[in-house]
Design a protein around this motif. Structure first.
Motif, PDB file in Angstrom:
ATOM      1  N   LYS A   1      -3.506   3.423 -25.543  1.00  0.00           N
ATOM      2  CA  LYS A   1      -4.220   2.240 -26.277  1.00  0.00           C
ATOM      3  C   LYS A   1      -3.113   1.542 -27.452  1.00  0.00           C
ATOM      4  CE  LYS A   1      -8.596   4.788 -26.102  1.00  0.00           C
ATOM      5  NZ  LYS A   1      -9.622   5.510 -26.802  1.00  0.00           N
TER       6      LYS A   1
ATOM      7  N   ARG B   1       0.810  10.572 -30.708  1.00  0.00           N
ATOM      8  CA  ARG B   1      -0.206  10.441 -29.544  1.00  0.00           C
ATOM      9  C   ARG B   1       0.219  10.659 -28.220  1.00  0.00           C
ATOM     10  NH1 ARG B   1      -1.818  10.439 -34.257  1.00  0.00           N
ATOM     11  NH2 ARG B   1      -3.117   8.837 -35.211  1.00  0.00           N
TER      12      ARG B   1
ATOM     13  N   ASP C   1      -3.029   3.024 -30.720  1.00  0.00           N
ATOM     14  CA  ASP C   1      -2.148   4.460 -30.716  1.00  0.00           C
ATOM     15  C   ASP C   1      -0.706   3.806 -30.777  1.00  0.00           C
ATOM     16  OD1 ASP C   1      -4.254   6.021 -30.866  1.00  0.00           O
ATOM     17  OD2 ASP C   1      -4.173   6.248 -28.722  1.00  0.00           O
ATOM     18  N   TRP C   2      -0.449   2.765 -29.894  1.00  0.00           N
ATOM     19  CA  TRP C   2       1.093   2.253 -30.121  1.00  0.00           C
ATOM     20  C   TRP C   2       1.301   1.812 -31.615  1.00  0.00           C
ATOM     21  CZ3 TRP C   2       5.383   1.530 -26.968  1.00  0.00           C
ATOM     22  CH2 TRP C   2       6.249   0.595 -27.599  1.00  0.00           C
TER      23      TRP C   2
END
Length: 256
Positions: free
Chosen positions: A108, A100, A111-112
């Motif tokens: 975001k 990502r 996404d983490w």
């Protein structure tokens, strides 16, 4: 290849995660060419079946085992099913991973979490589930796919870099705990390879020019160039190699 070769994988069974395409499928093919029976893992049964058929057409033996490596219960059940219905897992290639990209101050949470779940948690889940069977047998090979980003960072991918740095040290931790039981756990760290995940970068002329100047080998890597290192780490040739991360990066980590 002679059956007594240090690099022969004849009679071995290898589970490869994230094996429906890209580096995973290339490594599955490479290990199969050295004699291993392959168990292809991924989330999409259809893609896995396509990969199996492609290998079978070339005379290479493979079966599929679709399960979600980010779900610990699914991993435990999946590994148990392989051990029960297919046979002992001698080699694990812990390859499943995602990327990502975004500026770190705008990254975001979702996404983490996705990166941590796929790139780090899955390595632990699958490694632990497989090791629980390897340890009583007193043998086994685990190859965790690290990255040049296990050592270096670039703008926009700090969370990915964090996961791959963690996989490097998890590899060392696995070796520290499990080498005494006859297992060899090592990392394979690709540099910049022309894969589907890197398609946008490969097609970015400015990035490719920068990469070729930055890399002593002056080019992108081809996924087939990872096979030799994977075979080495999966075979008897690496019987006293433990907790090592083998860089296959065209020299990028060796040069300023």
């Amino acid at each position: 290849m002679p059956e007594n070769s240090l690099f022969s994988l004849a009679g071995k069974r290898a589970l490869v995660t994230g094996a429906s395409r890209g580096i995973g499928l290339t490594l599955a093919r490479g290990l199969a060419e050295y004699g291993a029976e392959i168990v292809l893992n991924g989330r999409d049964p259809g893609r896995l079946e396509d990969a199996r058929v492609a290998l079978e057409k070339d005379g290479l033996k493979a079966v599929t085992a679709p399960f979600d490596v980010t779900d610990q219960n699914a991993v435990i059940e999946g590994v148990e099913a392989i051990e029960r219905d297919v046979g002992p897992i001698d080699i694990l290639i812990n390859n499943a991973g995602i990327q990502r990209r975004a500026p770190l101050d705008q990254f975001k949470r979702a996404d983490w979490d996705a990166l941590i779940s796929t790139n780090l948690n899955a390595v632990f889940f699958v490694g632990q589930a497989v090791a629980r069977h390897m340890i009583p047998r007193g043998r086994g090979k685990i190859v965790n796919i690290c990255s040049v980003q296990s050592e270096l960072a670039r703008p926009g991918i700090a969370p990915y870099t964090a996961t791959k740095g963690a996989v490097k040290n998890l590899t060392k931790g696995m070796a520290t705990d499990w080498a005494r039981h006859g297992l060899q756990i090592n990392g394979l760290a690709p540099g910049y390879f022309a894969t589907e995940m890197n398609k946008a970068l490969v097609e970015d002329k400015a990035f490719t020019e920068w990469l070729c100047k930055r890399t002593p080998a002056a080019r992108w890597g081809q996924t087939e160039e990872l096979i030799g290192a994977a075979v080495f780490l999966s075979s008897d040739a690496s019987s006293f190699v433990n907790g090592h991360v083998l860089m296959v990066d065209g020299g990028i980590t060796a040069s300023l």
